[in-house]
Scaffold this motif. Structure first.
Motif, PDB file in Angstrom:
ATOM      1  N   ALA A  49       0.820  -1.211   0.000  1.00  0.00           N
ATOM      2  CA  ALA A  49       0.000   0.000   0.000  1.00  0.00           C
ATOM      3  C   ALA A  49       0.855   1.263   0.000  1.00  0.00           C
ATOM      4  O   ALA A  49       0.381   2.330  -0.390  1.00  0.00           O
ATOM      5  N   SER A  50       2.116   1.152   0.420  1.00  0.00           N
ATOM      6  CA  SER A  50       2.937   2.349   0.556  1.00  0.00           C
ATOM      7  C   SER A  50       4.203   2.361  -0.298  1.00  0.00           C
ATOM      8  O   SER A  50       4.887   3.371  -0.347  1.00  0.00           O
ATOM      9  N   HIS A  51       4.532   1.249  -0.953  1.00  0.00           N
ATOM     10  CA  HIS A  51       5.768   1.170  -1.724  1.00  0.00           C
ATOM     11  C   HIS A  51       5.498   0.611  -3.118  1.00  0.00           C
ATOM     12  O   HIS A  51       4.483  -0.054  -3.352  1.00  0.00           O
ATOM     13  N   SER A  52       6.439   0.835  -4.003  1.00  0.00           N
ATOM     14  CA  SER A  52       6.328   0.300  -5.361  1.00  0.00           C
ATOM     15  C   SER A  52       6.589  -1.199  -5.348  1.00  0.00           C
ATOM     16  O   SER A  52       7.105  -1.750  -4.372  1.00  0.00           O
ATOM     17  N   TRP A  53       6.260  -1.839  -6.464  1.00  0.00           N
ATOM     18  CA  TRP A  53       6.492  -3.275  -6.575  1.00  0.00           C
ATOM     19  C   TRP A  53       7.972  -3.599  -6.410  1.00  0.00           C
ATOM     20  O   TRP A  53       8.329  -4.586  -5.780  1.00  0.00           O
ATOM     21  N   SER A  54       8.857  -2.770  -6.919  1.00  0.00           N
ATOM     22  CA  SER A  54      10.293  -3.056  -6.800  1.00  0.00           C
ATOM     23  C   SER A  54      10.735  -3.021  -5.341  1.00  0.00           C
ATOM     24  O   SER A  54      11.564  -3.836  -4.923  1.00  0.00           O
ATOM     25  N   GLY A  55      10.187  -2.117  -4.535  1.00  0.00           N
ATOM     26  CA  GLY A  55      10.512  -2.079  -3.113  1.00  0.00           C
ATOM     27  C   GLY A  55       9.999  -3.304  -2.382  1.00  0.00           C
ATOM     28  O   GLY A  55      10.683  -3.885  -1.540  1.00  0.00           O
ATOM     29  N   ARG A  82       2.877 -12.379  -5.942  1.00  0.00           N
ATOM     30  CA  ARG A  82       2.993 -12.361  -7.400  1.00  0.00           C
ATOM     31  C   ARG A  82       3.079 -10.910  -7.874  1.00  0.00           C
ATOM     32  O   ARG A  82       2.398 -10.040  -7.328  1.00  0.00           O
ATOM     33  N   PRO A  83       3.893 -10.671  -8.881  1.00  0.00           N
ATOM     34  CA  PRO A  83       3.984  -9.291  -9.391  1.00  0.00           C
ATOM     35  C   PRO A  83       2.670  -8.874 -10.038  1.00  0.00           C
ATOM     36  O   PRO A  83       1.921  -9.715 -10.532  1.00  0.00           O
ATOM     37  N   PRO A  84       2.393  -7.584 -10.031  1.00  0.00           N
ATOM     38  CA  PRO A  84       1.160  -7.112 -10.675  1.00  0.00           C
ATOM     39  C   PRO A  84       1.240  -7.320 -12.179  1.00  0.00           C
ATOM     40  O   PRO A  84       2.325  -7.295 -12.773  1.00  0.00           O
ATOM     41  N   LYS A  85       0.093  -7.553 -12.776  1.00  0.00           N
ATOM     42  CA  LYS A  85       0.027  -7.702 -14.233  1.00  0.00           C
ATOM     43  C   LYS A  85       0.230  -6.333 -14.864  1.00  0.00           C
ATOM     44  O   LYS A  85      -0.444  -5.365 -14.516  1.00  0.00           O
TER      45      LYS A  85
END
Length: 144
Positions: A49-55, A82-85
């Protein structure tokens, strides 16, 4: 940190994994040696909710490294997150797609601009607008 260095990881990877483990440690009052799956679900839900997928990914990989190499326990959650589509634009447009773009562009100067980009094999990221008149400048620093 010693384990990360002994495994030969790059300095930026070491920093990222260490930062992730510090963040996890702070979240769980530094009791990270026996985290349940429910606790991790809660943590990563808050983190997403507070960070990007890479974080999020770096925290996950840091935790995985810590579990396997420091605690010497097997990683039991291979598909935990799982990573976001993400739908990406194609790197190369077809001739038909280029013709459709040129045909849909009504302003002649824009059509010339797009045609020049296409014919030179450039992407929009390769162009910067310079000066007051916003003249296009080819930026080839990021290309091989």
């Amino acid at each position: 940190m010693k384990h990360l260095k002994l495994k030969g990881l790059q300095p930026k990877t070491i920093d990222a994994y260490a930062r992730g483990m510090r963040r996890i440690g702070e979240y769980f009052a530094y009791q990270v040696d026996a985290l349940s799956q429910d606790q991790l679900v809660e943590y990563f839900t808050d983190l997403m909710a507070s960070h990007s997928w890479s974080g999020v990914k770096l925290d996950l990989y840091g935790l995985k490294f810590f579990t396997e190499h420091v605690l010497c326990k097997p990683w039991t959650m291979p598909n935990f997150i799982r990573p976001p589509k993400v739908s990406r634009l194609p790197d190369i447009v077809s001739v038909a797609e280029a013709q459709a773009l040129f045909g849909a562009t009504r302003v002649r100067s824009y059509r010339v601009f797009f045609f020049t980009l296409y014919s030179l094999g450039l992407r929009l990221g390769d162009i910067e607008l310079e000066g007051r008149r916003n003249l296009p400048l080819v930026n080839s620093a990021g290309r091989p």
